[in-house]
Design a protein around this motif. Structure first.
Motif, short mmCIF file in Angstrom:
data_model
loop_
_atom_site.label_atom_id
_atom_site.label_comp_id
_atom_site.label_asym_id
_atom_site.label_seq_id
_atom_site.Cartn_x
_atom_site.Cartn_y
_atom_site.Cartn_z
N ALA A 148 33.20 44.16 35.93
CA ALA A 148 34.55 44.69 35.70
C ALA A 148 35.35 44.71 37.00
O ALA A 148 36.52 44.33 37.02
CB ALA A 148 34.44 46.10 35.13
N ARG A 159 34.97 42.85 39.58
CA ARG A 159 35.31 41.48 39.99
C ARG A 159 36.50 40.96 39.23
O ARG A 159 37.40 40.34 39.79
CB ARG A 159 34.12 40.56 39.76
N ASN A 160 36.49 41.23 37.91
CA ASN A 160 37.64 40.81 37.10
C ASN A 160 38.91 41.45 37.63
O ASN A 160 39.95 40.81 37.73
CB ASN A 160 37.43 41.23 35.65
N GLU A 161 38.79 42.73 37.94
CA GLU A 161 39.95 43.47 38.42
C GLU A 161 40.47 42.88 39.73
O GLU A 161 41.67 42.65 39.89
CB GLU A 161 39.52 44.93 38.63
N LYS A 186 40.02 39.94 40.88
CA LYS A 186 40.58 38.60 40.66
C LYS A 186 41.99 38.68 40.13
O LYS A 186 42.87 37.94 40.55
CB LYS A 186 39.70 37.83 39.66
N PHE A 187 42.19 39.61 39.20
CA PHE A 187 43.52 39.71 38.60
C PHE A 187 44.53 40.25 39.62
O PHE A 187 45.63 39.71 39.77
CB PHE A 187 43.48 40.63 37.38
N LEU A 188 44.13 41.31 40.32
CA LEU A 188 45.08 41.96 41.23
C LEU A 188 45.47 41.05 42.39
O LEU A 188 46.59 41.08 42.86
CB LEU A 188 44.48 43.26 41.77
N SER A 189 44.51 40.25 42.85
CA SER A 189 44.83 39.37 43.97
C SER A 189 45.48 38.08 43.50
O SER A 189 46.01 37.33 44.30
CB SER A 189 43.55 39.04 44.74
#
Lengths: 409, 423
Positions: A386, A388-390, A392-395
Motif C-alpha cells: 500500500a 509503495r502504491n501511495e 508511486k502515485f504521490l510522486s
C-alpha cells in the motif's frame, strides 16, 4: 563499540571528510556496514533483483534495465568527485554508502548511437531533454563513465550555468574589454580536465601544434606537451581562460586529425543563449556570448570536426528565470526548441534528441526496493504494498519527487 | 362585576355568541375571518350598565375590526391582481393557481437578490400578514384561561395536559401491577424512533405565543418523559400532535453503469464542484495510475504541494484502485450559465478559454477538492454498493458547501474590521 569497526571501513573515512552534516553521517553508518558484509559474502553469487553486478557501462544490456549498478570506488572518487551531481544526489549516495546508478533506456540509446556512428562524419551531437528531475544528469554521468572507461578524451562539466550565473570573479579581457573573463572557473575546470584525463594524456603524449603567447615572457612554443598548457592555466590564473581556449582549440584540431577521440559531456547548455546576472559598467546585464569561457565551449559544441561526439542536456533551471519573469514550476515547456531558443536550436541542428522519461512502473518498483533495502525508507509500513502504491502515485513516478518523499519516511 | 343573570335575552345571546366563538378558537387555536363578523355584532348595543365593555375588550375589538377591514381590502386587491396577471400571461383567470402566480412573478420581475424573501412575490394576504391572537378575556376583562397570568397560557396548558397524561399512565401502571403485570410489553411503549419533535417555531405557531429556547427545551423534556413511560402508547394521540416523521437526508446519487471505450476498457465520467470551480473527471479502468490534469500535467506537476495530491489520492486509495485506473481531469471556472450540454456545443477554442489559466497557481486546494469529489462520484460505478455506502459515510460523496464570504461595507474583508485608533 562501533568506532573501531567503522574506522576500518573505507567508506566511513570517505564520509567523515565529506560535506555532510554530522547527523546525516550518523544515519548512513548502519546500512553501510550491513551492505558491506553482504557484498563480501554474496557479490559473486546472485545479486538482489534490483541490482546488477555488472559495473561496467560498456557491458550493460537490455536485461540490466531498471537495475542498479554500483559505480566502482575509484571512479566514484575521481570522476564523480569532479562531475558532481546535485547536492541531494550526493547526500543520498552518502546515506547509501555507495553510488548506485540505475541502467535506463536513454543511456543504452546514447551508447548505441556512439558505438554505431561513423566518425569520419562531423561530430555526433545528442541533446538529452526531459521534465524537471527525471534523471538527465544521471544519464550524462552514466555516459561519462562509459567514455572514461573506453579511453575517450573527456571534456565535461555537469552544470554550465554555474559559470554564467554565479562566477566567483570577473575581469575584462585585456584585448577586448567587452568580453568578460572568469579566471577562477577557468582554472578549476583545467584542474578537472587534467584530473580526469591524466592517464590518457600521458599515454597519448599530445604536443602543441602552434605557439601560444600569453605575455612577452610567458610563451608555450610549438611542440611542447599539451599538459604544459593546462599547467600554465592553473598556475597563472589570470591566463586561465586563454589557456582553456587554446587547449580546446588544440584538442579539436588533434581530434580532427585522428590522434584521439573526444567526448563532450555538458549539462544545461541552453544557458549559452541566456543572459547572466552580472552587469557591465553601463549597468546592462551581460549576455552569455560575451563570456570568454563560454565562447570556447560553444566552439567545441560545433560539428565542424570529426572523431568526436557530444552529449549535452538542456534543462529549465539553466534558463535565467528572473530575466524571463518565470519560476521553475511555471516554465512553459521542457522541449529543446523552447529551452534553446531559435538561435540555439539552429546552432545544434542536426542533433539527436534523447528524451528522458519519468520512471516506468518496473523502475519505480526497483528504486523503492533499493531504498527499502538500504534503509533509506525506514518506516515499518514503508515496506508494504500500500505504501509503495501511495508513494508511486504521490510522486507521479518522478525520480526527484520520489526521492524527496522517501526522505521523510 | 357583570352579572350574567341580568342580561336581556337578546344581548345574552350575543354575548354567548362571542364567548362561544372565543372558546371555539381557544380550542382550535386558529383564526377564521367568517366568525369574526359575529364577534363584531355586539358592538352596536344599547348602553346599559351591565353591558359596559371592558376597555381592554373594546381595544381588542377595534383592533380586530381594523385588521379585518385591512385584510378584506388586501384580499380584494389580490383577487384583482390575480386576474390582471392572468390577463398579462394569457391564462384563464378562473383556473390560475398559486404556483402559476409564482412562476409568472419570477418571469416578469426577475431578481438576482440572494435572500428569497427579499425577491418580489405575490401571495394571498393571509400568507403575508401575521395572525393575531384572539381575545383571551370576556367583556369584563376576566381571562378565560386560568393560566392567563403565566403570560404563556396555551404553552403551559399543553404542559398541564401532558402531565395529566403522565399521572393517568402512572395510575394505569399501578393498576396493572396489582393485576400482576410488572414488566409491560414493549408494544405498550410508544416508539419515538421514526419521529422528530417539532421545532421551536412550529411550537410557537401552535401556541400563538412567544416561545423561547428554554421553553422549547422544557417542553421537549416533558414530552419525552411522557413518551418514555412504559405505557405511553395510551397517550399516542397527544404525542403525535407534537411529532413529525423523521426526514432522512440522503440524496441518493444515481449510480450509472460503466461505459466502455473503443479498446474495451471500462470508463466513467463525473463532475464535482468546490468553491467557484468545477471539475470533470474521467476514470478509465485497466490503467497504471496515470493522471492528466487539464490535458497537460500529471498530479505531481500540477500540484506542487503534497496536501493537494493527497486529496486527489484519497478516493482512489479508499476503494483500493490506486495505480489501477487512469484519471483524466479538467478544471473549469464555474459559470452558472455553463452546463454540460453547452460543453458539447462549444468549440475547442471556447473550451480552452474556460480552462483555468495555468500561470495562476492560486486556489489549488479548491481545485484538488473539486477533483476529489468528481473522482469519488466516478469511482462509484467501479465499486460495489457496500463500498459506495462506506464512501458516503467517510464523506467522500459529500459536497463541501463552504464558499467565499462576500466583503462587507465598513469592514476590511468579510469580518475583519478596519483598525480603530483612539483620537
Amino acid at each position: 563499540m562501533l568506532r573501531p569497526r567503522l574506522k576500518e571501513t573505507d567508506r566511513f573515512t570517505r564520509l567523515a571528510g565529506s560535506l555532510l552534516p554530522l547527523r546525516s553521517r550518523c544515519f548512513s553508518t548502519q546500512p553501510a556496514i550491513e551492505s558491506d558484509s553482504e557484498a563480501d559474502g554474496s557479490k559473486s553469487d546472485l545479486p538482489k533483483p534490483y541490482r546488477t553486478n555488472v559495473d561496467s557501462p560498456s557491458k550493460h544490456q537490455r536485461q540490466h534495465l531498471a537495475k542498479f549498478y554500483t559505480v566502482p570506488k575509484s571512479i566514484e572518487r575521481s570522476l564523480f568527485g569532479i562531475f558532481q551531481h546535485t547536492k541531494q544526489s550526493r547526500q543520498l549516495n552518502s546515506f547509501m554508502g555507495e553510488m548506485g546508478v540505475m541502467v535506463r533506456e536513454p543511456f543504452l540509446e546514447i551508447r548505441e548511437y556512439i558505438e554505431s556512428y561513423d566518425y569520419s562524419q562531423p561530430a555526433l551531437r545528442m541533446v538529452v531533454y526531459g521534465k524537471l528531475g527525471v534523471g538527465k544528469s544521471f544519464i550524462l554521468g552514466h555516459t561519462l563513465h562509459y567514455a572514461v572507461e573506453n579511453s575517450w578524451l573527456v571534456i565535461a562539466n555537469s552544470w554550465m550555468p554555474e559559470w554564467l550565473k554565479r562566477p566567483k570573479d570577473t575581469q575584462p579581457n585585456a584585448e577586448d574589454p567587452t568580453i568578460l573573463e572568469t579566471p577562477v572557473e577557468g582554472a578549476i575546470w583545467l584542474q578537472h580536465f587534467r584530473a580526469i584525463n591524466e592517464r590518457l594524456l600521458e599515454k597519448l603524449q599530445l604536443k602543441t601544434t602552434s605557439t601560444w603567447k600569453f605575455s612577452d615572457t610567458e610563451v608555450i612554443a610549438e611542440g611542447e606537451p599539451l599538459i604544459k598548457l593546462v599547467a600554465h592555466g592553473i598556475d597563472r590564473m589570470k591566463h586561465s581562460n586563454q589557456c582553456v581556449r587554446s587547449l580546446l582549440h588544440e584538442v579539436k584540431k588533434q581530434t580532427n586529425e585522428g590522434k584521439t577521440k573526444t567526448m563532450v559531456v555538458l549539462g544545461g547548455v541552453n544557458c549559452l543563449w541566456e543572459t547572466s546576472y552580472v552587469k557591465d559598467p553601463k549597468k546592462q546585464f551581460i549576455p552569455a556570448r560575451n563570456f570568454h569561457l563560454l565562447q570556447s565551449f560553444k566552439e567545441i559544441l560545433k560539428n565542424d570536426w570529426k572523431n568526436a561526439s557530444a552529449v549535452v542536456s538542456v534543462a529549465a533551471p539553466a534558463l535565467s528565470l528572473t530575466h524571463r519573469n518565470l519560476e521553475l514550476e511555471t516554465v512553459p515547456s521542457y522541449m529543446p526548441q523552447y529551452l534553446l531558443g531559435k538561435e540555439g536550436f539552429e546552432f545544434f541542428e542536426p542533433f539527436v534528441p534523447i528524451r528522458v522519461e519519468k520512471y516506468s512502473d518496473k523502475e519505480a518498483e526497483s528504486v523503492l526496493e533499493y531504498y527499502t533495502d538500504m534503509n533509506f525508507i525506514q518506516h515499518p509500513k514503508g515496506r508494504t504494498e500500500a505504501a509503495r502504491n501511495e508513494l508511486k502515485f504521490l510522486s507521479g513516478r518522478n525520480p526527484r519527487e520520489l526521492r524527496g518523499l522517501c526522505g521523510w519516511i | 362585576m357583570w352579572n350574567r343573570a341580568l342580561l336581556s335575552p337578546v344581548l345574552r345571546d350575543g354575548a354567548h355568541k362571542v364567548l362561544g366563538v372565543v372558546a371555539a378558537r381557544a380550542n382550535s387555536s386558529t383564526q377564521s375571518s367568517t366568525k369574526l363578523e359575529n364577534v363584531l355584532e355586539p358592538m352596536v348595543r344599547k348602553d346599559e350598565k351591565a353591558q359596559k365593555i371592558n376597555r381592554a375588550m373594546r381595544a381588542y375589538l377595534e383592533r380586530a375590526q381594523t385588521q379585518e377591514k385591512f385584510l378584506s381590502e388586501k384580499k380584494e386587491e389580490f383577487e384583482l391582481g390575480k386576474r390582471h396577471l392572468a390577463n398579462i400571461m394569457g391564462w384563464d383567470p378562473e383556473e390560475i393557481t398559486q404556483e402559476n402566480i409564482d412562476e409568472a412573478i419570477q418571469y416578469l420581475l426577475p431578481s438576482g437578490l440572494f435572500e428569497p424573501k427579499a425577491r418580489p412575490m405575490m401571495k394571498p394576504p393571509e400568507m403575508i400578514f401575521a395572525k393575531q391572537k384572539l381575545a383571551e378575556f370576556d367583556y369584563t376583562g376576566r381571562p378565560h384561561n386560568s393560566l392567563f397570568y403565566t403570560a404563556r397560557g396555551n404553552f403551559y396548558g399543553r404542559l398541564h395536559e401532558a402531565f395529566s397524561h403522565v399521572l393517568r399512565l402512572n395510575e394505569h401502571q399501578l393498576a396493572m401491577r396489582k393485576k400482576g403485570v410488572r414488566t409491560p410489553e414493549a408494544a405498550e411503549q410508544f416508539d419515538l424512533r421514526p419521529y422528530d419533535w417539532i421545532n421551536q417555531g412550529e411550537l410557537a405557531e401552535l401556541c400563538l405565543e412567544r416561545i423561547k429556547d428554554e421553553h422549547h427545551d422544557y417542553f421537549i423534556r416533558s414530552m419525552t418523559r411522557l413518551a418514555e413511560h412504559p405505557y405511553s402508547n395510551m397517550a399516542r394521540e397527544i404525542l403525535l400532535k407534537y411529532l413529525k416523521p423523521k426526514q432522512v437526508e440522503t440524496h441518493e446519487q444515481e449510480i450509472l453503469p460503466l461505459m466502455h471505450d473503443e479498446a474495451g476498457n471500462p470508463y466513467m465520467e463525473a463532475r464535482g464542484e468546490r468553491k467557484s470551480l468545477r471539475a470533470i473527471v474521467k476514470v478509465t479502468g485497466n490503467g497504471t495510475g496515470e493522471t492528466l490534469i487539464n490535458k497537460s500535467m500529471s498530479v505531481d506537476e500540477y500540484f506542487p504541494e503534497l496536501k493537494d495530491r493527497l486529496q486527489v489520492m484519497f478516493p482512489l486509495q479508499f476503494v483500493g484502485l490506486l495505480n489501477k485506473v487512469d484519471v483524466e481531469a479538467t478544471i473549469f471556472k464555474r459559470h452558472d450559465e455553463y452546463e454540460l450540454g453547452e460543453m458539447a456545443k462549444s468549440t475547442e477554442e471556447e473550451q480552452k478559454e474556460l480552462i483555468k489559466p495555468l500561470e495562476l497557481r492560486k486556489g489549488q486546494a479548491a481545485e484538488a477538492g473539486a477533483i476529489r469529489l468528481a473522482l469519488s462520484r466516478a469511482l462509484c460505478s467501479f465499486v460495489t454498493e457496500e463500498d459506495v455506502k462506506l464512501m458516503r459515510l467517510s464523506g467522500l460523496l459529500t459536497k463541501d458547501k463552504r464558499k467565499r464570504e462576500r466583503k462587507k461595507p465598513g469592514k476590511r474583508g468579510a469580518r475583519r474590521r478596519y483598525p480603530w485608533r483612539k483620537r
